[in-house]
Design an enzyme around this catalytic site. Structure first.
Site, mmCIF file in Angstrom:
data_model
loop_
_atom_site.group_PDB
_atom_site.id
_atom_site.type_symbol
_atom_site.label_atom_id
_atom_site.label_comp_id
_atom_site.label_asym_id
_atom_site.label_seq_id
_atom_site.Cartn_x
_atom_site.Cartn_y
_atom_site.Cartn_z
ATOM 1 C CB SER A 60 -14.785 -14.484 81.153
ATOM 2 O OG SER A 60 -13.969 -13.964 80.132
ATOM 3 C CE LYS A 97 -11.009 -16.406 80.379
ATOM 4 N NZ LYS A 97 -11.889 -15.941 79.333
#
Length: 142
Positions: A60, A97
């Site tokens: 990701s 993230k």
């Protein structure tokens, strides 16, 4: 709750450091090859007692060069800010993230369009565990 990581053990680790740029294009024959020693703890750690290593799984964050299998250094002493790459706890699981905090909206952004970003609404809990300060990748498995 995720298991409790241990801080990085900051033993003395020094390596030779050549004070010349290494071209990735055409080499410079006039490069200065002065060598000195650097301590990796001083170079990589901002706060050794608050820094932890984590192994990344998944893709990701690949668009900012954090890949599956990489190791990240996470510093718990830093205050997370908008735009920082953070290690967060969401639904009792760690995730890496980019932190987005604007106009009362908090999101964790993936850096790969194949992955959805996470947006938090009233009542949902986001715990930012620490700020990612460095990524490490082995280039050769010997």
């Amino acid at each position: 709750m995720p298991s409790s990581p241990r801080p990085v053990t900051a033993t003395s680790a020094t390596l030779g450091f050549f004070q010349c740029a290494v071209p990735a294009g055409f080499p410079s024959p006039a490069a200065d090859h002065t060598q000195k020693r650097i301590d990796l703890n001083e170079h990589l750690l901002l706060n050794k007692d608050a820094t932890f290593l984590f192994r990344v799984t998944g893709e990701s964050m690949r668009n900012i060069d954090i890949f599956d299998g990489d190791t990240i250094l996470v510093d718990r002493s830093l205050t997370p800010r908008h735009g920082h790459i953070v290690l967060a706890i969401v639904d009792e699981e760690f995730t890496v993230k980019r932190l987005h905090q604007r106009d009362g909206v908090v999101r964790l952004l993936a850096e790969n369009p194949a992955y959805a970003s996470l947006e938090f609404k009233d009542g949902q809990e986001l715990r930012v565990w620490g700020v990612v300060t460095c990524g490490l990748r082995k280039l050769l498995n010997a």
